[in-house]
Each structure stands twice: as C-alpha cells, then as structure tokens.
Design a protein around this motif. Structure first.
Motif, PDB file in Angstrom:
ATOM      1  N   ILE A  15      -4.706   5.020  -0.946  1.00 24.90           N
ATOM      2  CA  ILE A  15      -4.089   3.864  -1.597  1.00 24.90           C
ATOM      3  C   ILE A  15      -4.363   3.845  -3.087  1.00 24.90           C
ATOM      4  O   ILE A  15      -3.449   3.680  -3.901  1.00 24.90           O
ATOM      5  CB  ILE A  15      -4.577   2.556  -0.941  1.00 24.90           C
ATOM      6  N   ASN A  71       0.828  -1.211   0.000  1.00 22.37           N
ATOM      7  CA  ASN A  71       0.000   0.000   0.000  1.00 22.37           C
ATOM      8  C   ASN A  71       0.856   1.252   0.000  1.00 22.37           C
ATOM      9  O   ASN A  71       0.592   2.215  -0.734  1.00 22.37           O
ATOM     10  CB  ASN A  71      -0.924   0.007   1.220  1.00 22.37           C
ATOM     11  N   SER A  97       0.928   4.123  -2.875  1.00 18.75           N
ATOM     12  CA  SER A  97       0.433   5.459  -2.531  1.00 18.75           C
ATOM     13  C   SER A  97       1.511   6.522  -2.661  1.00 18.75           C
ATOM     14  O   SER A  97       1.212   7.667  -3.041  1.00 18.75           O
ATOM     15  CB  SER A  97      -0.116   5.463  -1.110  1.00 18.75           C
TER      16      SER A  97
END
Length: 375
Positions: free
Chosen positions: A321, A173, A177
């Motif tokens: 995310i 994640n 991101s």
C-alpha cells in the motif's frame, strides 16, 4: 426537383439506381458520434444539466451513455458527421461549470454574460462509434509510448465514480498501490531487456491500471495489467493479464485472456507463461517471453526466459500500500513509492537504490487534471 424525374420516383426506381441518380447532398449522411464531459467547479449532489443540441442530432439512449457523478456529467450524441463541430447549449441552474472536455481536449466555453449558469461550446462529431470516445471519459497519462511499450497511468477520483463503482466502497488502497506497482513493473521490463526484446519483434508490452469512471469499460473489480501483444496493438494475438487486487492491495488472481484459448486462471504460486505467437513451439503459442507468478506476499515475480528473476514485492511494512520493493535475483534492488495528486494533476515517483544509491531518483509527472495529458 432533382435530375431524377418525379415519374421515375413514383414508378419505383431501384435503390441502386436512386443512389446513382440523386445528387451527393441528398444521399444518406454518415452518422458519427461524440461524447463530452461537463466538469463542475465544485463537487456536489449528482445532477443533470439542461442541454440543447442542433436539429438532426440526438443523445445516445441508455444509462451508460448519460452519466452523473459528484464532479461531472457526461453524455454521448450522434448525428451527421461534422468535424468542424456543432453548437451545444447548456444551462445548469445553481451549478457553476469549470470546463467541458472532449477526447483529450478542453473545449472553449462561451459564457452568457447575463446568466452565469448558461454557456455554449462547439463539439466535433466525428468518431466512428461510441466506443471511440473512451478518451473523453477517463483521465489517463502515458509516460512511455515507444517501441515495445504502451504504458499508461489511470488517475481515479472518488467524486467521479460511475457504473459499478457507485455501489462499492472506494478502493483507496488499490488505487494507491496500483501506481507503485505500475512504476515498478515498467522499470523491470526496461531493465530486464523485455521491452527491447518485444520491440525487436515488432511486439509491445501493455502496462496499465484500472479506471473508475468509464461506463464503456466497467473496469471492476480493481486490477492492473502487464499484457503482451504479439504485434502493435490488441488486434494482434495477445496474452492479456488481469491482476486482481484485494482490499490490502495484494495480487491474488490473474485471469489471463489468451487469443484462441480464452481465460486462463492463475492464483498465488501458479506460473502464468506468456508466449510470443511466433513459430510453432508450445502448441502454436510460440517462444516463451516471460513467466508471471503471484507471490505469497501479494506481489508478483517477473521471470525472463534467461533470468534473472525480478519481483514486485511488499514494502517495509509487509504490504504493497505505502510502497513496493523491487527484487532482482532475489535481492532487494529498489524501493518505489508514489503519490497521485489527481485533483491538481501531479504524480510523484520516488525510487531508492538499495544496492547502489546512485540509482535513486525522484520524478514529478505533471498532467492536466481533467484530461491526463502530460505537460
């Protein structure tokens, strides 16, 4: 013998005298360093190839200088400086090799026609230190290096993890991101005039993510940066931010290293003020450049002194995310989503204008997947 007599040597001439009297070739040779990555054709169980160096050259000792991952093996050597390069011989039984990388270059491989697991290559040995070889280890792309800005994207592959990253879960994640947030932050710095203001002073912003394969820079836990150098590089007075990301890719802590003050700790809702170290205002830190404040949604407010306030905020699902929303003066302005296809060297950027659809665009950054160099 040389122009210095054997009697003078036996008698014990001074070190300075010897240095002056001995011919140039006999003086101590300059020691230099080099690193190279051997990239496997297919990831597999980490291992170490058989490597032969010429006489006078040696491997740098230590775990962080000799590193195996599923995708590659890298090592460091030292010896007399040789810009033209030394011949290195490699045999890796049972493992097919795709490439050898040094700095940001794929070196030419000369394969042994009688043995598919043996090859040689020429390695320049001309770096002043081990640390100067960092570009060999990590795959970086640089979409904007210009006046007022040093912006890089770090491409991370779970098969290349090294150092502390081998012992923690893969930060999927956070890795995804950070690219959304980097693109959004760069967009804000340009649109707000903060990049231009830095350039006018001879200063720069440093916008970068984290890397997972560089044992010279154990960049853990996952974090990213919007730092400010009051000069052309990190040798200048600096406000060096570290925005730590949790497993849901939310910013939750900013450890900001400030020249002369050490680390200043900021959490959600704490304004982190960045100054330019120009003049005597603010206890010698100079004029205010911008204020960074971690938001309740895990995003980040970026406030120039004269406004308006911009923000990297959560996307439509409430997280950072899948995408991020860029706010301007509290209103949704842009939606940013990225995908980094690190194994083929393609980063896609999709920006949707939420106030003006003419501000929408899609961009494809193509790079060498083994070096990060944009193509």
């Amino acid at each position: 013998m040389s122009t210095l007599s054997r009697r003078a040597l036996v008698a014990g001439a001074s070190a300075a005298g010897l240095a002056l009297a001995l011919p140039h070739a006999a003086r101590a040779e300059e020691v230099a360093y080099a690193a190279f990555r051997i990239v496997r054709a297919r990831p597999g169980e980490p291992g170490q190839p058989e490597i032969t160096l010429p006489e006078g050259y040696a491997f740098v000792a230590g775990e962080k200088y000799n590193v195996a991952s599923r995708a590659e093996y890298y090592t460091f050597v030292k010896g007399p400086k040789n810009t033209g390069g030394i011949e290195v011989s490699v045999r890796w039984p049972g493992v097919l090799v795709k490439a050898v990388v040094h700095m940001e270059t794929r070196l030419g491989i000369r394969r042994d026609p009688s043995d598919p697991y043996r090859f040689t290559f020429t390695l320049p040995v001309d770096r002043a230190s081990n640390d100067a070889n960092q570009p060999t280890l990590q795959i970086w792309s640089h979409p904007d290096i210009s006046a007022g800005m040093y912006y890089k994207i770090d491409h991370n592959d779970p098969d290349r993890v090294a150092g502390p990253w081998r012992d923690v879960p893969w930060p999927a994640n956070e890795a995804r991101s950070q690219t959304h947030q980097l693109v959004a932050a760069h967009t804000i710095l340009v649109a707000s005039g903060l990049k231009a203001a830095a350039a006018a002073k001879g200063h720069r912003w440093f916008v970068a993510g984290f890397e997972t394969n560089n044992t010279l820079h154990a960049d853990n836990p996952p974090h990213w940066h919007i730092s400010y150098n009051s000069g052309k590089d990190f040798n200048s007075p600096t406000h060096n931010t570290h925005f730590w990301l949790d497993s849901e890719a939310r910013n939750f802590y900013n450890g900001m290293d400030v020249t002369g003050l050490g680390r200043l700790k900021h959490y959600v809702g704490d304004p982190a003020r960045i100054y330019d170290f120009t003049g005597d205002a603010n206890d010698g830190r100079g004029g205010l450049v911008a204020t960074m404040t971690i938001r309740q949604d895990g995003g980040l407010d970026i406030a120039p002194p004269e406004g308006p306030v911009y923000a990297v905020a959560a996307g439509r699902d409430g997280s950072l995310i899948e995408e991020v929303t860029v706010l301007r003066d509290g209103e949704p302005w842009l939606r940013v989503a990225t995908d980094d296809h690190y194994r083929i060297g393609v980063t896609t950027v999709r920006v949707l204008g939420l106030q003006d659809r003419s501000e929408s665009y899609a961009k494809v950054l193509r790079y060498d997947p083994l070096t990060g160099v944009l193509v």
